[in-house]
Design a protein around this motif. Sequence first.
Motif, PDB file in Angstrom:
ATOM      1  N   HIS A 131       0.797  -1.223   0.000  1.00  0.00           N
ATOM      2  CA  HIS A 131       0.000   0.000   0.000  1.00  0.00           C
ATOM      3  C   HIS A 131       0.834   1.281   0.000  1.00  0.00           C
ATOM      4  O   HIS A 131       0.266   2.363  -0.073  1.00  0.00           O
ATOM      5  CB  HIS A 131      -0.952   0.007   1.206  1.00  0.00           C
ATOM      6  N   MET A 182      -8.736  -8.712  -4.373  1.00  0.00           N
ATOM      7  CA  MET A 182      -7.646  -9.115  -3.475  1.00  0.00           C
ATOM      8  C   MET A 182      -8.177  -9.713  -2.158  1.00  0.00           C
ATOM      9  O   MET A 182      -7.434  -9.853  -1.191  1.00  0.00           O
ATOM     10  CB  MET A 182      -6.740  -7.915  -3.182  1.00  0.00           C
ATOM     11  N   LYS A 183      -9.442 -10.072  -2.139  1.00  0.00           N
ATOM     12  CA  LYS A 183     -10.085 -10.579  -0.920  1.00  0.00           C
ATOM     13  C   LYS A 183      -9.327 -11.768  -0.327  1.00  0.00           C
ATOM     14  O   LYS A 183      -9.080 -11.819   0.870  1.00  0.00           O
ATOM     15  CB  LYS A 183     -11.523 -10.969  -1.246  1.00  0.00           C
ATOM     16  N   MET A 192      -5.950 -10.626   1.232  1.00  0.00           N
ATOM     17  CA  MET A 192      -6.136  -9.858   2.463  1.00  0.00           C
ATOM     18  C   MET A 192      -6.668 -10.721   3.600  1.00  0.00           C
ATOM     19  O   MET A 192      -6.289 -10.520   4.749  1.00  0.00           O
ATOM     20  CB  MET A 192      -7.067  -8.667   2.214  1.00  0.00           C
ATOM     21  N   GLY A 200     -14.499  -7.236   0.364  1.00  0.00           N
ATOM     22  CA  GLY A 200     -13.350  -7.342  -0.524  1.00  0.00           C
ATOM     23  C   GLY A 200     -13.703  -7.545  -1.968  1.00  0.00           C
ATOM     24  O   GLY A 200     -14.787  -8.000  -2.309  1.00  0.00           O
ATOM     25  N   LYS A 238      -2.562   2.269  -4.596  1.00  0.00           N
ATOM     26  CA  LYS A 238      -3.514   1.177  -4.768  1.00  0.00           C
ATOM     27  C   LYS A 238      -2.674  -0.098  -4.773  1.00  0.00           C
ATOM     28  O   LYS A 238      -1.803  -0.258  -5.633  1.00  0.00           O
ATOM     29  CB  LYS A 238      -4.250   1.286  -6.100  1.00  0.00           C
ATOM     30  N   LYS A 287      -5.107  -2.424  -7.592  1.00  0.00           N
ATOM     31  CA  LYS A 287      -6.490  -2.893  -7.506  1.00  0.00           C
ATOM     32  C   LYS A 287      -7.268  -2.395  -6.298  1.00  0.00           C
ATOM     33  O   LYS A 287      -8.488  -2.401  -6.320  1.00  0.00           O
ATOM     34  CB  LYS A 287      -6.511  -4.427  -7.498  1.00  0.00           C
ATOM     35  N   SER A 288      -6.597  -1.993  -5.246  1.00  0.00           N
ATOM     36  CA  SER A 288      -7.302  -1.665  -4.003  1.00  0.00           C
ATOM     37  C   SER A 288      -7.685  -0.193  -3.932  1.00  0.00           C
ATOM     38  O   SER A 288      -7.286   0.615  -4.766  1.00  0.00           O
ATOM     39  CB  SER A 288      -6.422  -1.998  -2.804  1.00  0.00           C
ATOM     40  N   LYS A 289      -8.445   0.128  -2.888  1.00  0.00           N
ATOM     41  CA  LYS A 289      -8.682   1.535  -2.567  1.00  0.00           C
ATOM     42  C   LYS A 289      -7.393   2.100  -1.989  1.00  0.00           C
ATOM     43  O   LYS A 289      -6.542   1.357  -1.514  1.00  0.00           O
ATOM     44  CB  LYS A 289      -9.786   1.657  -1.520  1.00  0.00           C
ATOM     45  N   TYR A 324     -12.509  -8.311   5.848  1.00  0.00           N
ATOM     46  CA  TYR A 324     -11.586  -9.266   5.225  1.00  0.00           C
ATOM     47  C   TYR A 324     -11.430 -10.490   6.116  1.00  0.00           C
ATOM     48  O   TYR A 324     -11.461 -11.631   5.636  1.00  0.00           O
ATOM     49  CB  TYR A 324     -10.208  -8.638   4.999  1.00  0.00           C
TER      50      TYR A 324
END
Length: 90
Positions: free
Chosen positions: A28, A67-68, A71, A64, A35, A39-41, A58
């Motif tokens: 991160h 990437m669920k 994580m 999610g 991201k 892909k993530s916030k 998660y």
Amino acid sequence: MKKIVLGTLVLGVAAFASVNLAACKSCHGANFEKKALGKSKIVADMSKADVSAALIGYKNGTYGGPMKGVMKGQVAKYSEADLSSTGLGK
């Protein structure tokens, strides 16, 4: 002497119970500005409540996107209390 031993024990347990943010920063960004894997916030843009809800989600499998699975593995070792007190977010 007992107070010193007890204090050291309490601090040691607290240190191991907290979330390892260095592991988070590898994907991160140092300031949570990226991201993860594109892909993530962006965590830095999320509120503390949103970050806590996401991390607990998660863990429970209720939150999610792409990437669920990754994580879920990252947060599995932490308690919900640990995840809600990371201090991440605005």
